[in-house]
Motif scaffolding. Structure first.
Motif, short mmCIF file in Angstrom:
data_model
loop_
_atom_site.label_atom_id
_atom_site.label_comp_id
_atom_site.label_asym_id
_atom_site.label_seq_id
_atom_site.Cartn_x
_atom_site.Cartn_y
_atom_site.Cartn_z
N THR A 119 -0.69 -31.06 -58.46
CA THR A 119 -0.96 -31.12 -57.03
C THR A 119 0.23 -30.56 -56.26
O THR A 119 1.37 -31.02 -56.46
CB THR A 119 -1.23 -32.55 -56.56
OG1 THR A 119 -2.33 -33.09 -57.30
CG2 THR A 119 -1.57 -32.58 -55.07
N ILE A 120 -0.04 -29.60 -55.40
CA ILE A 120 1.02 -29.05 -54.55
C ILE A 120 0.91 -29.68 -53.16
O ILE A 120 -0.19 -29.93 -52.67
CB ILE A 120 0.92 -27.51 -54.46
CG1 ILE A 120 2.17 -26.92 -53.78
CG2 ILE A 120 -0.36 -27.05 -53.79
CD1 ILE A 120 2.26 -25.40 -53.88
N GLY A 124 4.87 -21.55 -52.69
CA GLY A 124 4.19 -21.59 -53.98
C GLY A 124 5.11 -21.92 -55.13
O GLY A 124 6.34 -21.89 -54.99
N TRP A 125 4.48 -22.23 -56.24
CA TRP A 125 5.18 -22.44 -57.50
C TRP A 125 4.63 -21.45 -58.52
O TRP A 125 3.41 -21.30 -58.66
CB TRP A 125 4.97 -23.86 -58.00
CG TRP A 125 5.70 -24.89 -57.23
CD1 TRP A 125 5.21 -25.66 -56.21
CD2 TRP A 125 7.06 -25.29 -57.40
NE1 TRP A 125 6.19 -26.50 -55.72
CE2 TRP A 125 7.34 -26.28 -56.44
CE3 TRP A 125 8.09 -24.89 -58.25
CZ2 TRP A 125 8.59 -26.90 -56.32
CZ3 TRP A 125 9.33 -25.49 -58.14
CH2 TRP A 125 9.58 -26.49 -57.19
N ALA A 135 0.54 -22.66 -58.34
CA ALA A 135 -0.14 -23.21 -57.16
C ALA A 135 0.56 -22.69 -55.92
O ALA A 135 1.74 -22.36 -55.96
CB ALA A 135 -0.11 -24.74 -57.17
N ARG A 136 -0.19 -22.61 -54.82
CA ARG A 136 0.41 -22.21 -53.56
C ARG A 136 -0.29 -22.93 -52.43
O ARG A 136 -1.45 -23.34 -52.56
CB ARG A 136 0.35 -20.70 -53.37
CG ARG A 136 -1.04 -20.12 -53.42
CD ARG A 136 -1.00 -18.60 -53.45
NE ARG A 136 -2.33 -18.03 -53.69
CZ ARG A 136 -2.55 -16.77 -53.99
NH1 ARG A 136 -1.53 -15.92 -54.07
NH2 ARG A 136 -3.78 -16.33 -54.19
N ALA A 190 -4.66 -24.92 -50.16
CA ALA A 190 -4.01 -24.77 -51.46
C ALA A 190 -4.95 -24.15 -52.46
O ALA A 190 -6.17 -24.32 -52.38
CB ALA A 190 -3.54 -26.13 -51.97
N ASP A 191 -4.38 -23.42 -53.41
CA ASP A 191 -5.16 -22.99 -54.56
C ASP A 191 -4.29 -23.07 -55.81
O ASP A 191 -3.06 -23.10 -55.72
CB ASP A 191 -5.79 -21.60 -54.38
CG ASP A 191 -4.78 -20.52 -54.13
OD1 ASP A 191 -3.96 -20.27 -55.02
OD2 ASP A 191 -4.82 -19.91 -53.06
#
Length: 119
Positions: free
Chosen positions: A68-69, A35-36, A49-50, A57-58
């Motif tokens: 966008t991850i 995640g970030w 995001a993760r 992803a969410d």
């Protein structure tokens, strides 16, 4: 101990784009979540995001449709593509890895990379 190294931070004008990368120092367990998170001065660290190992992803509502991850398992790397950046996206961005061993979770953090968006 896994080390996470972020890169890609810097200064950008509002409306611009930036791509952050985070590489793990070694292969990570197959069941994991990357995640970030970000933290602006005077605020708490918040999820951006993760993404799970199953590529689910969410996102935080504030970045949906703009960020966008993604991940590359072969490179043990997670990315955050940021578009339509706003001044309020200015923060230190941290990479996070969560792994599980039976019922115990382990959380690892990178050192952070600064993103500054100017208006």
């Amino acid at each position: 101990q896994v080390q996470l190294v972020e890169s890609g931070g810097g200064s950008v004008q509002a409306g611009g784009s930036r791509r952050l990368s985070c590489a793990a120092s070694r292969n990570i367990p197959s069941i994991n979540e990357l995640g970030w998170y970000r933290q602006a001065p005077g605020t708490s660290r918040e999820l951006v995001a993760r993404i799970t190992n199953r590529v689910t992803a969410d996102y935080a509502d504030s970045v949906k449709g703009r960020f966008t991850i993604s991940r590359n398992n072969a490179k043990n790397t997670v990315y955050l593509q940021m578009t339509s950046l706003k001044p309020e996206d200015t923060a230190v961005y941290y990479c996070n890895l969560v792994t599980w061993v039976i019922a115990t979770s382990y959380s690892h953090w990178g050192q952070g990379t600064q993103v500054t968006v100017s208006s």
